[in-house]
Write a protein that holds these residues in place. Structure first.
Motif, short mmCIF file in Angstrom:
data_model
loop_
_atom_site.label_atom_id
_atom_site.label_comp_id
_atom_site.label_asym_id
_atom_site.label_seq_id
_atom_site.Cartn_x
_atom_site.Cartn_y
_atom_site.Cartn_z
N ARG A 175 0.84 -1.21 0.00
CA ARG A 175 0.00 0.00 0.00
C ARG A 175 0.88 1.26 0.00
N LYS A 176 1.86 1.27 0.89
CA LYS A 176 2.69 2.47 1.03
C LYS A 176 3.58 2.68 -0.21
N ALA A 177 3.95 1.58 -0.85
CA ALA A 177 4.83 1.71 -2.02
C ALA A 177 4.06 2.03 -3.30
N PHE A 178 2.90 1.42 -3.45
CA PHE A 178 2.22 1.52 -4.75
C PHE A 178 0.78 2.03 -4.66
N GLY A 179 0.28 2.29 -3.47
CA GLY A 179 -1.05 2.88 -3.34
C GLY A 179 -2.20 1.93 -3.59
N ILE A 180 -1.95 0.64 -3.51
CA ILE A 180 -3.05 -0.30 -3.71
C ILE A 180 -4.08 -0.09 -2.60
N SER A 181 -5.33 -0.39 -2.91
CA SER A 181 -6.38 -0.17 -1.91
C SER A 181 -6.85 -1.46 -1.27
N ASN A 182 -6.40 -2.58 -1.81
CA ASN A 182 -6.89 -3.86 -1.31
C ASN A 182 -5.77 -4.90 -1.46
N CYS A 183 -5.71 -5.84 -0.51
CA CYS A 183 -4.70 -6.91 -0.60
C CYS A 183 -4.74 -7.62 -1.94
N SER A 184 -5.94 -7.75 -2.46
CA SER A 184 -6.08 -8.50 -3.71
C SER A 184 -5.37 -7.82 -4.88
N GLN A 185 -4.92 -6.59 -4.68
CA GLN A 185 -4.22 -5.88 -5.76
C GLN A 185 -2.70 -6.13 -5.74
#
Lengths: 386, 271
Positions: A175-185
């Motif tokens: 999340r912190k590195a790539f801004g994903i919003s969900n684990c599934s990403q």
């Protein structure tokens, strides 16, 4: 079957399903929501010596502190291997300038690979293909391959991504590195991007004796200087005392490799198809490329024994002895392999003498000036789990 | 012009309340005349088009292939590398140079080639319409560019290439031609030949006259013939002479490199 048994069976099935989900499989459904974790990536400037060129960074994978941190962790984490016993760092250790100092490496199943682990020092500058044969175009592509190689980490990315998605810490780091919003990403591509970001910071410190000498901050001993003059053929009018060692043609530039592919005269074959390992030819399918391999960097070469793509030489002395024989005249052998030493003309034919024992020692003394202990001891690139 | 007009209108609106009627009338007249004045100064409309410049390597008029034996007088030669820098690529119009590029690196023999055929190397430029009378090429790296080193250039710049710079000369290696020649007559080239040419002294420029019409997308092919490159005054370079087989790495001994670079214009063909 009584209703009590049915309930028990249903509970057992449910528990089993949950147990599976916490292991290797990608999280089903919505996974976990990460939007509560701040996403404020910090641009990361790769440190490099002033006399080094700018470090190439692809537009699609900008360096961030968070990306580098994640990549560093992944690099040292055995979570990427099938049985969780082996990480990238198992074959690329800092003290060996990111090699494992073995002729060839063994994977998780104890099977030996066929080639030696290459140094990752200054790998960011390798924009002409990666691995000994150049089969990966970029670090982001390269990082994907060892995980699924059956004689290396022998996992599947589905398996590894499942572990990462269900891990207690990695979702937050992604999340912190790539801004994903969900684990599934979390995907293998993001993992590879993070690994590439970490590998791009593996840059020389600029404090090797060679660098200090280049910048006028150190003096060479006589034998080191003679070695340098022969290495780069800077001896004016190349005399018998300072003949051309021809090294720089393949190991030129500030990183001491052009990242090009050569048949450097290791094997005598009757036909190019007879090479045990055809190297670059596996990628291009061009017979003229059979037996060619990417020239490795010579920075930190004293720390990366054994040498050559198959680790056949234990010492630099053995390497130099091989080159002093001026190759075998195989048709695609690099022309400079045949021209090491002082030229002796007989009629219209020129023979090359190779280097004398002292000249060989001098070149090796120069090679030792390329050792960069500041780099291998840099705390920013060490195992974060220790 | 539209942008200028909008900008003027905004200024007019801003300052209008501060002006008396006489000044307002003058300002109005000036504003009304402004578009005509602007139109008067405007350049004639000139279209620009894609101009593709392609470089091709030949040997004796045929497409060059690596590791292929070619007749060189009574000798056989083969080549495994040919690349060169070209500076100041310009089209000539009305005696003036229209610069297309300061520098390009033309690598006919990249590692990634799927076979031994030398690749064609193309560059695209945006060029104004018109009839041009020639093409100018600078063979090598012109002095101001050659005064810098790879770490001075940004990633992706032709002169960022570390492998094409040699600190011993404080120069880029303008041209590399490498191969082998058969001197023992067994039809297997065995003796290395290489011509690595660099340093400011060997840089030269030439203009090839040719009508080049650019109207819509246009293209021009420039060929370098290696046999011509090593033919001097109608005579092939004598490869039985050891000093003709390789260029010296000694920066004070550039005679052969100079000879080769000076001959580039004679080896250049416009198609």
């Amino acid at each position: 079957m009584g209703s009590g048994r049915v309930v028990l069976l249903a509970i057992a099935a449910g528990v089993l399903l949950l147990a599976r989900c916490t292991k290797d499989d990608p999280a089903p459904g919505s996974g976990c929501d990460l939007t509560g974790i701040p996403y404020n990536p910090t641009p990361y400037t790769i440190l490099k010596p002033d006399h080094f060129p700018q470090v190439p960074v692809p537009a699609g994978n900008p360096q961030t502190a968070e990306g580098v941190q994640l990549g560093r962790r992944l690099f040292y984490d055995p979570i990427l291997s099938g049985d969780s016993t082996m990480s990238c760092s198992s074959c690329h250790l800092p003290q060996g300038s990111f090699t494992d100092n073995k002729a060839v490496s063994k994977g998780i199943d104890g099977i030996e690979g066929r080639r030696s682990a290459m140094s990752l020092l200054n790998i960011a500058y390798a924009t002409n293909g990666l691995f000994w044969d150049g089969r990966a175009a970029a670090l982001e592509d390269q990082a994907l391959l060892p995980v699924e190689d059956p004689i290396e980490m022998h996992a599947t990315w589905t398996q590894v991504v499942g572990r990462l998605r269900n891990h207690s810490e990695y979702p937050e780091l992604f999340r912190k590195a790539f801004g994903i919003s969900n684990c599934s990403q979390i995907t293998k591509e993001l993992a590879a991007r993070a690994l590439a970001q970490f590998e791009r910071i593996l840059i020389s410190s600029g404090t090797s004796k060679f660098d200090l000498f280049t910048n006028g901050d150190a003096e060479f001993e006589d034998e080191e200087l003679r070695g340098k003059l022969m290495f780069f053929d800077e001896g004016q009018n190349a005399s018998p005392a300072l003949p051309d060692a021809q090294c720089f043609h393949c190991h030129g530039g500030i990183t001491l490799t052009g990242n090009n592919y050569f048949n450097n005269g290791l094997d005598s074959v009757g036909a190019l198809s007879e090479f045990v390992d055809i190297g670059r030819g596996e990628v291009t399918k061009n017979p003229s490329d059979y037996g060619k391999f990417r020239a490795p960097t010579l920075r930190n070469i004293a720390l990366t024994a054994p040498y050559m793509h198959d680790g056949r030489f234990a010492t630099l002395e053995e390497v130099m002895a091989q080159y002093n024989d001026n190759g075998f005249g195989v048709s695609n052998e690099d022309i400079f392999v045949q021209q090491i030493g002082f030229p002796v003309t007989v009629g219209s034919t020129v023979h090359y003498s190779g280097l004398t024992a002292q000249q060989t020692k001098d070149v090796i003394a120069f090679l030792h000036t390329l050792t960069d202990t500041t780099f291998v001891n840099n705390p920013d690139i060490q195992d974060p789990f220790q | 012009m539209l942008t200028n007009g909008v900008r003027c209108f905004c200024l007019y609106q801003t300052f209008l309340p501060t002006l008396n009627m006489k000044h307002r009338i003058v300002l109005f007249l000036l504003a009304a005349l402004l578009p005509f004045a602007a139109c008067k100064d405007e350049d004639p409309v000139t279209n620009t088009n894609n101009f593709t410049l392609t470089f091709r390597a030949l040997y004796d008029g045929m497409p060059l292939e690596k590791y292929t034996n070619y007749s060189f007088g009574d000798k056989q030669v083969l080549y495994d590398k040919f690349n060169t820098f070209i500076s100041n690529i310009s089209l000539i119009k009305d005696g003036q140079e229209v610069l297309l590029s300061d520098i390009e690196w033309v690598n006919f023999t990249p590692d990634s080639a799927p076979d031994d055929r030398a690749v064609e190397v193309s560059f695209k430029y945006s060029v104004p319409d018109g009839d041009y009378t020639g093409l100018k090429l600078g063979y090598g790296v012109r002095a101001d560019l050659n005064a810098k080193k790879p770490s001075d250039y940004p990633v992706g710049h032709p002169l960022y290439l570390e492998t094409e710079y040699w600190p011993g000369w404080s120069s880029y290696i303008f041209t590399k031609v490498q191969g082998k020649v058969d001197l023992d007559g067994d039809n297997t080239p065995e003796t290395s030949i290489f011509y690595h040419c660099g340093s400011d002294a060997v840089y030269n420029e030439a203009t090839m006259n040719r009508t080049i019409r650019v109207a819509g997308d246009a293209a021009l092919v420039v060929e370098f013939d290696l046999k011509k490159l090593f033919t001097f005054n109608g005579q092939l370079l004598d490869l039985t002479v050891p000093s003709n087989q390789v260029t010296s790495h000694d920066a004070s001994n550039i005679a052969l490199g100079q000879k080769v670079m000076d001959n580039f214009k004679n080896a250049t063909i416009l198609q």
